[in-house]
Design a protein around this motif. Structure first.
Motif, short mmCIF file in Angstrom:
data_model
loop_
_atom_site.label_atom_id
_atom_site.label_comp_id
_atom_site.label_asym_id
_atom_site.label_seq_id
_atom_site.Cartn_x
_atom_site.Cartn_y
_atom_site.Cartn_z
N VAL A 286 -9.33 -36.58 -5.69
CA VAL A 286 -10.39 -36.69 -4.69
C VAL A 286 -11.39 -37.74 -5.14
O VAL A 286 -11.82 -37.74 -6.30
N VAL A 287 -11.75 -38.65 -4.24
CA VAL A 287 -12.69 -39.71 -4.58
C VAL A 287 -13.80 -39.75 -3.54
O VAL A 287 -13.66 -39.30 -2.41
N GLU A 288 -14.91 -40.31 -3.98
CA GLU A 288 -16.03 -40.60 -3.09
C GLU A 288 -15.93 -42.08 -2.72
O GLU A 288 -15.72 -42.93 -3.58
N PHE A 289 -16.03 -42.39 -1.42
CA PHE A 289 -15.90 -43.78 -1.00
C PHE A 289 -16.79 -44.05 0.20
O PHE A 289 -17.23 -43.13 0.89
N THR A 290 -17.02 -45.34 0.42
CA THR A 290 -17.83 -45.77 1.56
C THR A 290 -16.89 -46.15 2.70
O THR A 290 -16.07 -47.06 2.57
N SER A 291 -17.01 -45.43 3.80
CA SER A 291 -16.20 -45.73 4.98
C SER A 291 -16.88 -46.84 5.76
O SER A 291 -18.07 -46.74 6.08
N PRO A 292 -16.17 -47.95 6.08
CA PRO A 292 -16.81 -49.09 6.73
C PRO A 292 -17.32 -48.75 8.12
O PRO A 292 -16.83 -47.84 8.78
N ARG B 84 -9.13 -36.75 -0.23
CA ARG B 84 -8.07 -36.89 -1.23
C ARG B 84 -7.26 -38.15 -0.97
O ARG B 84 -6.96 -38.48 0.18
N ILE B 85 -6.90 -38.87 -2.03
CA ILE B 85 -5.98 -40.01 -1.92
C ILE B 85 -4.56 -39.45 -1.96
O ILE B 85 -4.16 -38.81 -2.94
N VAL B 86 -3.82 -39.67 -0.87
CA VAL B 86 -2.49 -39.06 -0.77
C VAL B 86 -1.35 -40.05 -0.97
O VAL B 86 -0.21 -39.63 -1.19
N ALA B 87 -1.63 -41.35 -0.88
CA ALA B 87 -0.55 -42.33 -1.05
C ALA B 87 -1.17 -43.71 -1.26
O ALA B 87 -2.33 -43.96 -0.93
N GLU B 88 -0.36 -44.61 -1.81
CA GLU B 88 -0.77 -46.01 -1.98
C GLU B 88 0.10 -46.88 -1.08
O GLU B 88 1.32 -46.73 -1.06
N ASN B 89 -0.53 -47.77 -0.32
CA ASN B 89 0.19 -48.68 0.57
C ASN B 89 0.70 -49.89 -0.19
O ASN B 89 0.17 -50.24 -1.25
N PRO B 90 1.72 -50.56 0.34
CA PRO B 90 2.26 -51.75 -0.35
C PRO B 90 1.24 -52.86 -0.53
O PRO B 90 1.35 -53.66 -1.45
N ASP B 91 0.23 -52.95 0.35
CA ASP B 91 -0.76 -54.01 0.24
C ASP B 91 -1.88 -53.69 -0.72
O ASP B 91 -2.86 -54.44 -0.82
N GLY B 92 -1.78 -52.58 -1.46
CA GLY B 92 -2.80 -52.24 -2.44
C GLY B 92 -3.90 -51.36 -1.91
O GLY B 92 -4.78 -50.95 -2.68
N THR B 93 -3.90 -51.04 -0.63
CA THR B 93 -4.86 -50.08 -0.09
C THR B 93 -4.30 -48.67 -0.25
O THR B 93 -3.14 -48.49 -0.64
N GLU C 56 -9.80 -49.43 0.82
CA GLU C 56 -9.76 -50.52 -0.15
C GLU C 56 -10.34 -50.03 -1.48
O GLU C 56 -11.32 -49.27 -1.50
N ARG C 57 -9.76 -50.49 -2.58
CA ARG C 57 -10.20 -50.01 -3.89
C ARG C 57 -11.68 -50.27 -4.12
O ARG C 57 -12.38 -49.45 -4.73
N ALA C 58 -12.17 -51.41 -3.64
CA ALA C 58 -13.56 -51.77 -3.89
C ALA C 58 -14.54 -50.80 -3.24
O ALA C 58 -15.72 -50.78 -3.60
N ARG C 59 -14.07 -50.01 -2.28
CA ARG C 59 -14.97 -49.07 -1.59
C ARG C 59 -15.07 -47.72 -2.28
O ARG C 59 -15.83 -46.86 -1.85
#
Length: 814
Positions: free
Chosen positions: A91-97, A112-121, A138-141
């Motif tokens: 589980v992560v805290e993130f900023t939703s755009p 919760r992060i449930v999967a990683e996409n091929p483009d790195g998101t 996005e990881r930066a968020r």
């Protein structure tokens, strides 16, 4: 030996008052109050002390993790460094755009992060949600990783922040009564109190100082009061708009990652180019988590709108027999749909085959737009021993007036079509195979457009001298197939280079001229239509690029501005840039207000549009160079600030059982508003129940939007539907064609982010007219919905007309 004086009072027992009837009640009330305050104080410590480790807390505001986690819990998260591995499954805290939020404002979320996409998101989801979040992360968020959950401790702050004063007041009264009972309640008397002769103050033992009872109680009261204040203020200070799961000391709550977020894999083996009689269709499927529940194998005839299931296999091998004699001869698409035991489904890529149980004549489709010389190829399946000749016929589209194009063709039955001898128009084609007196016809190929006419294009003069970031534009049109793209080109030495390529109207782009050497340039535009014919505009020559002087420009922030929007300027000066001011003013006035002053590139800042009244505004930038000289940019005029509480927030489409990227029966379109609306303002007299409507699809060329501007609107016989229009931003209708579908419209109320909203769903039925005008789009796009102000809230507030952009991953519509 001590003696009891005659007539003296008996010394009462130390615990006597507590065991009286009144004493028990006071004692239990005091004990309960102290336990209650102790729990609150402990929770406050759990919520505050981790700050010493650099953790920060937010209050859960929604129930996407219920029943395990409720609104009002406090989540403690540690910082997330750039080198830290993203915890898939955690589980992560993130900023939703802002663009992903219905209100158009950034929010903090915990999912919760449930999967990683091929483009790195990354894919995120709430454990209580049936679907994953629509916007990739996005990881930066990512701003933190959740470490600890403290249950219920943020409820007072949540009540304060959300304006729930009754609940906050009740809690405050209970806490105050508990505080009074804890501080002022009874306690066992001391030995000194038992020997008090009433002649003086309560002495301490052996004549010492009195016990510090009142001081300790006062200090405890202040401490508890401070803790409760921290609970309220901290709880009101930071909120997250999603819930969090973790293991906590609360034994009633135990959480884990869902067992299966990944869909299965599936593929269908090709049965061959042609099939006849009975054939076996076989699929392979796998799911690493919960396993395959079943696999359905389906077929779709050429030009069909709905898939038909041949069989459903529940165990490997996933195969079945297909009796092709039960269907009409012709081309078919086949696919497999696999479902796992968690309910996820995956559809395989389609495979094509031809059913030919008797003589079948097929004229190969040359494509929907043709020019020049075209080869038309005919194939005969199951011809037997007979000798066939083939002729190819044409007719104006829909006229059913067939004329011979090629005749007496022998194998391999190829026909040359010289389209230059035909008018630019739509045609139907078919092939006829003849043996003796028997003729067999192919299915007609409808609406093939002949376009041998070049488009028109004109380059717009960009002006001179050119400095900074400038707009370069052209106008282009094509009367038949439509414009595919327009290039704007430049030349300094006689060799032409592409400045930009634009696929949709308006055919313009912004270009930073500081990236080009100074000097004299020529500009031109090249337009290419869908038939592949190009036209080059007249040259706009002798235009000078000179960035030796100060130049400044402000970027267009958009036609509609909501919430916090970025304002950006470009600036350049040979004397150096000391600062750039970005300013706004009510449209048509000179009352300029500086939004920010930036001293170094990038020259950008955020503007909170909620701080000004709704309306039209102008924007400009002011450059101050190293010599303190000011240069003012051209004005970007009349951009609308619109923070209306009712607005369109999302537009989505769904594929029924037809071909992805092609409108057909069962497909749907969903309109989501930010609040509940009065359904009678959507369509007069409508209550939200199922209502027959018509869906109209129009080619973008009919509306001046180009080939990729195909538009959908909803109509109702004898009345109106005030849903505005949806630009599909891709090519779903053949050039200059209009297609209508029978459809039904329903409305429902859903709660998103704690706000009741109206969602309107339009489901397509059969094509009512122009069915041959539908084409399959192969390119993903982001739709744009333009609502109307005719729709109002339950209290009569009109809807914003600001366009709503489709959220979620880029995909094909329908």
């Amino acid at each position: 030996m001590n003696r009891e004086e005659s007539g003296s009072a008996r010394v009462s027992s130390r615990w006597g008052p507590l065991f009286s009837a009144d004493g028990w009640a006071l004692f239990l009330a005091s004990l309960a109050s102290r336990l209650y305050l102790g729990v609150l104080f402990s929770l406050a410590l759990f919520a505050v002390l981790p700050a010493l480790l650099g953790w920060h807390g937010t209050v859960v505001q929604s129930g996407s993790m219920e029943p395990h986690i409720s609104a009002g819990d406090v989540v403690l998260a540690s910082g997330f460094s750039a080198a830290q591995k993203v915890p898939v499954g955690g589980v992560v805290e993130f900023t939703s755009p802002a663009e992903a939020e219905p209100g158009g404002v950034e929010k903090t979320r915990l999912h919760r992060i449930v999967a990683e996409n091929p483009d790195g998101t990354f894919v995120t989801a709430g454990d209580a949600n049936k679907v994953v979040d629509s916007t990739p992360l996005e990881r930066a968020r990512i701003t933190g990783q959740a470490r600890l959950l403290v249950p219920n401790v943020g409820l007072p702050g949540l009540w304060l922040g959300s304006g729930n004063l009754p609940a906050l007041t009740l809690w405050a009264v209970i806490s105050l009564i508990s505080l009074i009972c804890a501080v002022c309640g009874p306690r066992p008397p001391s030995a000194a109190e038992g020997n008090d002769d009433g002649d003086g103050p309560d002495d301490g033992p052996e004549g010492g100082p009195p016990p510090p009872r009142r001081g300790l109680r006062a200090a405890a009261a202040l401490g508890v009061t401070a803790a409760l204040t921290v609970l309220v203020i901290a709880g009101a200070a930071a909120f997250s708009s999603a819930a969090y799961t973790a293991s906590t000391a609360n034994a009633a709550n135990t959480f884990s990652t869902p067992v299966d977020w990944a869909p299965p894999t599936v593929a269908l083996a090709s049965p061959g180019t042609t099939v006849k009689d009975a054939t076996v269709l076989t699929a392979t499927a796998a799911d690493a988590e919960t396993g395959i529940r079943d696999v359905a194998i389906q077929y779709l005839p050429a030009g069909g709108s709905a898939w038909t299931t041949i069989c459903t296999a529940a165990a490997a091998p996933y195969s079945c027999g297909w009796n092709t004699k039960t269907v009409t001869d012709g081309p078919y698409s086949l696919r497999a749909v696999a479902a796992d035991r968690a309910g996820h489904t995956t559809t395989s890529s389609p495979v094509d085959t031809i059913v030919a149980n008797s003589l079948l004549v097929i004229l190969a489709d040359p494509g929907e737009i043709q020019r020049g010389t075209v080869n038309l190829s005919t194939t005969l399946y199951n011809p037997g021993a007979a000798l066939y000749t083939v002729r190819v016929e044409y007719s104006l589209a829909g006229a059913n007036n067939w004329k011979t194009l090629c005749s007496s063709l022998l194998s391999p039955y190829n026909c040359t079509w010289t389209t230059a001898l035909f008018a630019n128009d739509y045609y139907d084609l078919r092939a006829v195979a003849t043996a003796g007196t028997t003729s067999t016809y192919s299915a007609a190929l409808p609406d093939i457009l002949v376009d041998n006419l070049a488009p028109t294009v004109t380059m717009t003069d960009p002006g001179t001298p050119l400095a900074g970031t400038r707009t370069f534009a052209a106008t282009a049109a094509d009367a038949h197939s439509g414009i595919a793209q327009t290039q704007i080109q430049y030349s300094r030495t006689g060799t032409w280079s592409t400045l930009c390529t634009i696929a949709t109207t308006p055919y313009s782009c912004r270009y930073d001229t500081t990236t080009l050497p100074g000097g004299t340039y020529s500009f031109r535009a090249v337009a290419t239509d869908e038939a592949g014919i190009s036209t080059t505009s007249a040259t706009v020559a002798n235009r000078v690029i000179d960035n030796t002087i100060a130049s400044v420009s402000v970027e267009d922030p958009g036609d509609y501005l909501t919430g916090t929007v970025p304002l950006t300027a470009a600036a350049n000066s040979t004397a150096g840039v000391s600062s750039v001011k970005i300013q706004s003013a009510p449209a048509g006035t000179t009352t300029w207000t500086t939004g920010c002053t930036v001293v170094a590139a990038p020259y950008t800042c955020n503007w909170d549009t909620r701080a000004v009244a709704d309306g039209l505004y102008d924007f400009r930038a002011v450059l101050t160079d190293g010599a303190a000289r000011e240069t003012v940019s051209p004005t970007v005029a009349a951009r609308r600030v619109d923070n209306s509480p009712l607005r369109g927030t999302d537009i989505q489409t769904g594929n029924g059982t037809g071909t992805p990227g092609r409108l057909g029966t069962g497909d749907s379109m969903t309109f989501t508003y930010s609040q509940q609306v009065t359904t009678a303002t959507v369509s007069p007299g409508w209550t939200g129940a199922s209502l027959p409507v018509t869906v109209r699809l129009r080619d973008g060329n009919l509306l001046g939007l180009g080939n990729s501007g195909d538009t959908v609107d909803i109509q109702r016989t004898g009345s109106s539907v005030n849903l505005g229009s949806v630009n599909l931003k891709q090519n779903y209708a053949k050039s200059r064609k209009t297609v209508t579908f029978n459809a039904t419209m329903t409305a429902a109320t859903v709660t998103l982010g704690g706000v009741p909203r109206t969602v309107i769903t339009v489901t397509l039925g059969t094509a009512a007219s122009g069915a041959n005008g539908v084409r399959t789009a192969t390119t993903a796009s982001t739709m744009l919905w333009a609502p109307t102000a005719a729709v109002t809230t339950l209290t009569g507030t009109a809807s914003s007309t600001a366009p709503a952009t489709e959220t979620g991953p880029l995909d094909r519509e329908y």
